[in-house]
Design a protein around this motif. Structure first.
Motif, PDB file in Angstrom:
ATOM      1  N   LEU A 151       0.817  -1.214   0.000  1.00  0.00           N
ATOM      2  CA  LEU A 151       0.000   0.000   0.000  1.00  0.00           C
ATOM      3  C   LEU A 151       0.851   1.265   0.000  1.00  0.00           C
ATOM      4  CD1 LEU A 151      -2.798  -1.090   2.498  1.00  0.00           C
ATOM      5  CD2 LEU A 151      -3.005  -0.848   0.024  1.00  0.00           C
ATOM      6  N   ARG A 152       1.970   1.240   0.719  1.00  0.00           N
ATOM      7  CA  ARG A 152       2.831   2.432   0.780  1.00  0.00           C
ATOM      8  C   ARG A 152       3.462   2.715  -0.574  1.00  0.00           C
ATOM      9  NH1 ARG A 152       2.815   7.151   2.886  1.00  0.00           N
ATOM     10  NH2 ARG A 152       4.880   7.989   3.113  1.00  0.00           N
ATOM     11  N   THR A 153       3.893   1.662  -1.277  1.00  0.00           N
ATOM     12  CA  THR A 153       4.485   1.878  -2.600  1.00  0.00           C
ATOM     13  C   THR A 153       3.431   2.311  -3.614  1.00  0.00           C
ATOM     14  OG1 THR A 153       4.300  -0.485  -3.067  1.00  0.00           O
ATOM     15  CG2 THR A 153       6.437   0.304  -2.292  1.00  0.00           C
ATOM     16  N   ALA A 154       2.150   1.989  -3.332  1.00  0.00           N
ATOM     17  CA  ALA A 154       1.066   2.436  -4.212  1.00  0.00           C
ATOM     18  C   ALA A 154       0.667   3.884  -3.929  1.00  0.00           C
ATOM     19  CB  ALA A 154      -0.147   1.528  -4.048  1.00  0.00           C
ATOM     20  N   GLY A 155       1.242   4.488  -2.853  1.00  0.00           N
ATOM     21  CA  GLY A 155       1.007   5.895  -2.581  1.00  0.00           C
ATOM     22  C   GLY A 155       0.010   6.189  -1.480  1.00  0.00           C
ATOM     23  N   PHE A 156      -0.370   5.180  -0.713  1.00  0.00           N
ATOM     24  CA  PHE A 156      -1.317   5.408   0.376  1.00  0.00           C
ATOM     25  C   PHE A 156      -0.615   6.022   1.576  1.00  0.00           C
ATOM     26  CE2 PHE A 156      -3.438   2.156  -2.100  1.00  0.00           C
ATOM     27  CZ  PHE A 156      -4.742   2.609  -2.107  1.00  0.00           C
ATOM     28  N   GLY A 157      -1.357   6.816   2.346  1.00  0.00           N
ATOM     29  CA  GLY A 157      -0.821   7.475   3.526  1.00  0.00           C
ATOM     30  C   GLY A 157      -0.805   6.554   4.737  1.00  0.00           C
ATOM     31  N   THR A 164      -2.211   0.902  14.613  1.00  0.00           N
ATOM     32  CA  THR A 164      -2.123   2.318  14.928  1.00  0.00           C
ATOM     33  C   THR A 164      -1.264   3.006  13.870  1.00  0.00           C
ATOM     34  OG1 THR A 164      -0.143   2.108  16.295  1.00  0.00           O
ATOM     35  CG2 THR A 164      -2.284   1.846  17.405  1.00  0.00           C
ATOM     36  N   LYS A 165      -1.460   4.292  13.734  1.00  0.00           N
ATOM     37  CA  LYS A 165      -0.677   5.055  12.763  1.00  0.00           C
ATOM     38  C   LYS A 165       0.807   4.995  13.121  1.00  0.00           C
ATOM     39  CE  LYS A 165      -0.131   9.662  10.813  1.00  0.00           C
ATOM     40  NZ  LYS A 165      -0.527  11.059  10.908  1.00  0.00           N
ATOM     41  N   ASN A 166       1.124   5.031  14.420  1.00  0.00           N
ATOM     42  CA  ASN A 166       2.527   4.988  14.846  1.00  0.00           C
ATOM     43  C   ASN A 166       3.201   3.678  14.464  1.00  0.00           C
ATOM     44  OD1 ASN A 166       2.493   7.547  15.885  1.00  0.00           O
ATOM     45  ND2 ASN A 166       1.945   6.885  17.948  1.00  0.00           N
ATOM     46  N   GLN A 167       2.468   2.562  14.521  1.00  0.00           N
ATOM     47  CA  GLN A 167       3.039   1.285  14.114  1.00  0.00           C
ATOM     48  C   GLN A 167       3.409   1.308  12.631  1.00  0.00           C
ATOM     49  OE1 GLN A 167      -0.321  -1.118  15.476  1.00  0.00           O
ATOM     50  NE2 GLN A 167       1.111  -2.339  16.690  1.00  0.00           N
ATOM     51  N   VAL A 168       2.522   1.869  11.825  1.00  0.00           N
ATOM     52  CA  VAL A 168       2.768   1.939  10.385  1.00  0.00           C
ATOM     53  C   VAL A 168       3.937   2.875  10.087  1.00  0.00           C
ATOM     54  CG1 VAL A 168       1.766   2.581   8.158  1.00  0.00           C
ATOM     55  CG2 VAL A 168       0.375   1.372   9.836  1.00  0.00           C
ATOM     56  N   VAL A 169       3.966   4.031  10.745  1.00  0.00           N
ATOM     57  CA  VAL A 169       5.053   4.996  10.537  1.00  0.00           C
ATOM     58  C   VAL A 169       6.393   4.371  10.912  1.00  0.00           C
ATOM     59  CG1 VAL A 169       6.032   7.186  11.331  1.00  0.00           C
ATOM     60  CG2 VAL A 169       3.604   7.040  10.803  1.00  0.00           C
ATOM     61  N   SER A 170       6.445   3.705  12.052  1.00  0.00           N
ATOM     62  CA  SER A 170       7.692   3.077  12.504  1.00  0.00           C
ATOM     63  C   SER A 170       8.167   2.030  11.519  1.00  0.00           C
ATOM     64  CB  SER A 170       7.498   2.431  13.876  1.00  0.00           C
ATOM     65  OG  SER A 170       7.200   3.395  14.834  1.00  0.00           O
ATOM     66  N   PHE A 171       7.250   1.179  11.067  1.00  0.00           N
ATOM     67  CA  PHE A 171       7.619   0.145  10.108  1.00  0.00           C
ATOM     68  C   PHE A 171       8.151   0.764   8.822  1.00  0.00           C
ATOM     69  CE2 PHE A 171       6.616  -2.495   6.446  1.00  0.00           C
ATOM     70  CZ  PHE A 171       7.295  -3.663   6.779  1.00  0.00           C
ATOM     71  N   ARG A 174      11.673   2.224   9.316  1.00  0.00           N
ATOM     72  CA  ARG A 174      12.690   1.173   9.446  1.00  0.00           C
ATOM     73  C   ARG A 174      12.990   0.502   8.116  1.00  0.00           C
ATOM     74  NH1 ARG A 174       9.647  -0.515  14.140  1.00  0.00           N
ATOM     75  NH2 ARG A 174       8.704  -2.040  12.743  1.00  0.00           N
ATOM     76  N   ASN A 175      12.010   0.485   7.207  1.00  0.00           N
ATOM     77  CA  ASN A 175      12.169  -0.248   5.958  1.00  0.00           C
ATOM     78  C   ASN A 175      12.294   0.643   4.729  1.00  0.00           C
ATOM     79  OD1 ASN A 175      11.864  -3.167   6.792  1.00  0.00           O
ATOM     80  ND2 ASN A 175      10.102  -2.224   7.778  1.00  0.00           N
ATOM     81  N   GLY A 176      12.596   1.903   4.930  1.00  0.00           N
ATOM     82  CA  GLY A 176      12.842   2.809   3.811  1.00  0.00           C
ATOM     83  C   GLY A 176      11.608   3.147   2.986  1.00  0.00           C
ATOM     84  N   LEU A 177      10.438   3.089   3.608  1.00  0.00           N
ATOM     85  CA  LEU A 177       9.204   3.409   2.897  1.00  0.00           C
ATOM     86  C   LEU A 177       8.672   4.783   3.271  1.00  0.00           C
ATOM     87  CD1 LEU A 177       7.467  -0.041   3.354  1.00  0.00           C
ATOM     88  CD2 LEU A 177       8.510   0.828   1.273  1.00  0.00           C
ATOM     89  N   ALA A 178       9.448   5.523   4.044  1.00  0.00           N
ATOM     90  CA  ALA A 178       9.017   6.849   4.476  1.00  0.00           C
ATOM     91  C   ALA A 178       9.205   7.834   3.342  1.00  0.00           C
ATOM     92  CB  ALA A 178       9.816   7.292   5.692  1.00  0.00           C
ATOM     93  N   GLY A 179       8.544   8.937   3.439  1.00  0.00           N
ATOM     94  CA  GLY A 179       8.697   9.974   2.420  1.00  0.00           C
ATOM     95  C   GLY A 179       7.497  10.880   2.412  1.00  0.00           C
ATOM     96  N   GLU A 180       7.704  12.057   1.934  1.00  0.00           N
ATOM     97  CA  GLU A 180       6.624  13.034   1.851  1.00  0.00           C
ATOM     98  C   GLU A 180       5.761  12.713   0.636  1.00  0.00           C
ATOM     99  OE1 GLU A 180       6.219  16.003   3.695  1.00  0.00           O
ATOM    100  OE2 GLU A 180       7.797  15.432   5.087  1.00  0.00           O
TER     101      GLU A 180
END
Length: 141
Positions: free
Chosen positions: A12-18, A29-36, A39-45
């Motif tokens: 879902l993150r690579t497909a552009g979902f928030g 929780t949102k924090n669990q998703v953000v942390s993951f 840690r796995n280089g899927l973060a970004g604006e």
């Protein structure tokens, strides 16, 4: 967090979902998703240029399929009636029920106490007791 959830977050993150959208879909929780994601280089604006002019896209709470939201209408949470039904069957604790509509009874057949939601005129605690009480047997031929 299960490996299936991790794979779905990545997809879902690579497909552009928030983050919040993914969290709501997977029941995290949102924090669990953000942390993951961090840690796995899927973060970004999320680029406002990339989303400009595109319809609002959400994802199904049950299966995670993308759902296009129609502007000016109520947001939909499920992609189909089947997904809606299966999600609610799997999450009975999420149903908001009024305390005024819970009634206590004693079964007319077996004498056990039971409660029923939304039905003031119940007599039997189960279908088996109904068959026994109504037809005087187990209902088998």
């Amino acid at each position: 967090m299960t490996s299936e959830q991790k794979a779905k977050i990545t997809e879902l993150r690579t497909a552009g979902f928030g983050y919040a959208n993914i969290a709501n879909t997977l029941g995290l929780t949102k924090n669990q998703v953000v942390s993951f994601c961090h840690r796995n280089g899927l973060a970004g604006e999320k680029s406002t240029q990339a989303t400009k002019g595109k319809p609002d896209v959400g994802c199904c709470k049950n299966c995670g399929k993308p759902i296009v939201q129609v502007p000016g209408r109520k947001q939909i949470k499920f992609c189909s009636d089947e997904c809606c039904q299966s999600w609610w069957n799997a999450h009975p604790e999420a149903v908001t029920r009024s305390a005024d509509a819970v009634y206590s009874f004693t079964c007319a057949c077996c004498g056990k106490p039971f409660t029923a939601y939304g039905n003031r005129s119940r007599k039997y605690c189960s279908h088996a007791c109904y068959i026994t009480g109504r037809f005087g047997g187990d209902g088998r031929e």
